[in-house]
Design a protein around this motif. Structure first.
Motif, PDB file in Angstrom:
ATOM      1  N   MET A   1       0.864  -1.180   0.000  1.00 57.06           N
ATOM      2  CA  MET A   1       0.000   0.000   0.000  1.00 57.06           C
ATOM      3  C   MET A   1       0.904   1.235   0.000  1.00 57.06           C
ATOM      4  O   MET A   1       1.953   1.238   0.638  1.00 57.06           O
ATOM      5  N   CYS A   2       0.513   2.273  -0.701  1.00 54.03           N
ATOM      6  CA  CYS A   2       1.278   3.519  -0.728  1.00 54.03           C
ATOM      7  C   CYS A   2       0.683   4.472   0.312  1.00 54.03           C
ATOM      8  O   CYS A   2      -0.529   4.708   0.323  1.00 54.03           O
ATOM      9  N   VAL A   3       1.552   5.014   1.187  1.00 56.04           N
ATOM     10  CA  VAL A   3       1.095   5.878   2.276  1.00 56.04           C
ATOM     11  C   VAL A   3       1.968   7.131   2.348  1.00 56.04           C
ATOM     12  O   VAL A   3       3.129   7.123   1.952  1.00 56.04           O
ATOM     13  N   HIS A   4       1.370   8.218   2.873  1.00 56.69           N
ATOM     14  CA  HIS A   4       2.130   9.465   3.051  1.00 56.69           C
ATOM     15  C   HIS A   4       3.076   9.359   4.246  1.00 56.69           C
ATOM     16  O   HIS A   4       4.187   9.866   4.208  1.00 56.69           O
ATOM     17  N   THR A   5       2.618   8.724   5.324  1.00 57.43           N
ATOM     18  CA  THR A   5       3.449   8.516   6.512  1.00 57.43           C
ATOM     19  C   THR A   5       3.294   7.065   6.952  1.00 57.43           C
ATOM     20  O   THR A   5       2.231   6.468   6.795  1.00 57.43           O
ATOM     21  N   CYS A   6       4.347   6.533   7.522  1.00 52.89           N
ATOM     22  CA  CYS A   6       4.331   5.149   7.973  1.00 52.89           C
ATOM     23  C   CYS A   6       3.506   5.029   9.254  1.00 52.89           C
ATOM     24  O   CYS A   6       3.512   5.934  10.089  1.00 52.89           O
ATOM     25  N   PRO A   7       2.794   3.924   9.419  1.00 52.64           N
ATOM     26  CA  PRO A   7       1.935   3.740  10.597  1.00 52.64           C
ATOM     27  C   PRO A   7       2.748   3.425  11.857  1.00 52.64           C
ATOM     28  O   PRO A   7       3.956   3.179  11.766  1.00 52.64           O
ATOM     29  N   PRO A   8       2.103   3.443  13.049  1.00 56.76           N
ATOM     30  CA  PRO A   8       2.799   3.074  14.278  1.00 56.76           C
ATOM     31  C   PRO A   8       3.469   1.713  14.133  1.00 56.76           C
ATOM     32  O   PRO A   8       2.929   0.814  13.499  1.00 56.76           O
ATOM     33  N   GLY A   9       4.671   1.601  14.692  1.00 51.63           N
ATOM     34  CA  GLY A   9       5.424   0.352  14.604  1.00 51.63           C
ATOM     35  C   GLY A   9       6.334   0.287  13.384  1.00 51.63           C
ATOM     36  O   GLY A   9       7.027  -0.707  13.183  1.00 51.63           O
TER      37      GLY A   9
ATOM     38  N   ASN B   1      10.755   4.456  -1.618  1.00 48.50           N
ATOM     39  CA  ASN B   1      10.680   4.825  -0.205  1.00 48.50           C
ATOM     40  C   ASN B   1       9.894   3.719   0.488  1.00 48.50           C
ATOM     41  O   ASN B   1       8.815   3.356   0.036  1.00 48.50           O
ATOM     42  N   ARG B   2      10.425   3.196   1.574  1.00 48.82           N
ATOM     43  CA  ARG B   2       9.778   2.064   2.247  1.00 48.82           C
ATOM     44  C   ARG B   2       9.444   2.373   3.698  1.00 48.82           C
ATOM     45  O   ARG B   2      10.142   3.118   4.356  1.00 48.82           O
ATOM     46  N   CYS B   3       8.381   1.719   4.165  1.00 50.70           N
ATOM     47  CA  CYS B   3       8.076   1.680   5.587  1.00 50.70           C
ATOM     48  C   CYS B   3       8.699   0.386   6.103  1.00 50.70           C
ATOM     49  O   CYS B   3       8.419  -0.685   5.578  1.00 50.70           O
ATOM     50  N   ILE B   4       9.553   0.524   7.111  1.00 52.84           N
ATOM     51  CA  ILE B   4      10.224  -0.648   7.669  1.00 52.84           C
ATOM     52  C   ILE B   4       9.751  -0.826   9.109  1.00 52.84           C
ATOM     53  O   ILE B   4       9.671   0.133   9.866  1.00 52.84           O
ATOM     54  N   LYS B   5       9.438  -2.065   9.441  1.00 54.01           N
ATOM     55  CA  LYS B   5       8.907  -2.398  10.761  1.00 54.01           C
ATOM     56  C   LYS B   5       9.983  -2.261  11.831  1.00 54.01           C
ATOM     57  O   LYS B   5      11.127  -2.651  11.623  1.00 54.01           O
ATOM     58  N   CYS B   6       9.600  -1.679  12.985  1.00 60.09           N
ATOM     59  CA  CYS B   6      10.504  -1.626  14.140  1.00 60.09           C
ATOM     60  C   CYS B   6      10.779  -3.066  14.571  1.00 60.09           C
ATOM     61  O   CYS B   6       9.881  -3.901  14.548  1.00 60.09           O
ATOM     62  N   ARG B   7      12.001  -3.337  14.979  1.00 61.47           N
ATOM     63  CA  ARG B   7      12.364  -4.712  15.357  1.00 61.47           C
ATOM     64  C   ARG B   7      11.621  -5.158  16.614  1.00 61.47           C
ATOM     65  O   ARG B   7      11.149  -6.276  16.697  1.00 61.47           O
ATOM     66  N   SER B   8      11.509  -4.276  17.615  1.00 63.07           N
ATOM     67  CA  SER B   8      10.873  -4.647  18.883  1.00 63.07           C
ATOM     68  C   SER B   8       9.353  -4.575  18.776  1.00 63.07           C
ATOM     69  O   SER B   8       8.809  -3.539  18.406  1.00 63.07           O
ATOM     70  N   PRO B   9       8.643  -5.641  19.120  1.00 60.85           N
ATOM     71  CA  PRO B   9       7.178  -5.600  19.067  1.00 60.85           C
ATOM     72  C   PRO B   9       6.578  -4.672  20.131  1.00 60.85           C
ATOM     73  O   PRO B   9       5.434  -4.265  20.017  1.00 60.85           O
ATOM     74  N   SER B  10       7.359  -4.277  21.159  1.00 58.38           N
ATOM     75  CA  SER B  10       6.858  -3.367  22.194  1.00 58.38           C
ATOM     76  C   SER B  10       7.069  -1.898  21.825  1.00 58.38           C
ATOM     77  O   SER B  10       6.683  -1.010  22.558  1.00 58.38           O
ATOM     78  N   CYS B  11       7.654  -1.635  20.662  1.00 57.20           N
ATOM     79  CA  CYS B  11       7.935  -0.272  20.205  1.00 57.20           C
ATOM     80  C   CYS B  11       6.769   0.261  19.377  1.00 57.20           C
ATOM     81  O   CYS B  11       6.327  -0.379  18.426  1.00 57.20           O
TER      82      CYS B  11
END
Length: 178
Positions: free
Chosen positions: A41-49, A59-69
């Motif tokens: 999906m193409c987004v203007h800003t990356c979602p939480p996490g 340009n990519r949204c990359i997932k935070c490594r920690s699931p608590s972040c």
């Protein structure tokens, strides 16, 4: 189909099965998995996490490594933790590590400050004189270890002042401390 067009908003290239594959240059490509399927999906800003990385090709949204972040600056550096977790030096903890304490109103841990012992009280003085007045003040101080100063720890009082009774008369005139 109408569903496919909704999933392809902002896409340059779109797959019927997987959604966006390539986004317009200002948007971020968010890819997530559902079982063995992958969706884009193409987004203007990356979602939480997730955090955004701009690249030459995509340009990519990359997932935070920690699931608590909840939000991160990079894969391994968290900036905000999810509820029930505390942030300390870019990582999330269930409770603040030793020698740290949770800051009021935030879910961040800050180094605690354990100052050294109090010095002896200074001589009782009034306007730099040790005699000639009824009341004066005396002061004592304590030092902070270098490590606590470097961490920007919130320290308790490092100086105390109290009233004291002075000698009423100066023998042989005034004596200035100094």
């Amino acid at each position: 189909s109408a569903g496919l067009l909704e999933n392809c908003t902002g896409c340059v290239l779109c797959s019927e099965d997987n959604g966006c594959i390539t986004c317009h240059h200002r948007l971020f490509l968010l890819i997530w998995r559902d079982g063995i399927r992958q969706y884009g999906m193409c987004v203007h800003t990356c979602p939480p996490g997730y955090f955004g990385v701009r690249g030459l090709e995509v340009n990519r949204c990359i997932k935070c490594r920690s699931p608590s972040c909840e939000s991160c600056f990079s894969r391994d550096f968290c900036m905000k933790c999810k509820d029930k977790f505390y942030l300390h030096k870019g990582q999330c903890f269930r409770q603040c590590p030793p020698s740290t304490a949770a800051q009021p109103g935030t879910r961040e841990c800050q180094e605690t400050c354990e100052p050294g012992p109090w010095s002896e009280w200074s001589p009782c003085t009034h306007e730099s004189r040790t005699c000639g007045c009824k009341w004066g003040v005396e002061t004592r101080v304590r030092e902070v270890p270098e490590a606590a100063r470097e961490e920007g720890a919130a320290c308790p009082a490092l100086q105390e002042t109290r009233r004291c009774r002075m000698k009423k008369h100066c023998p042989g005139g005034e004596h200035r401390v100094g």
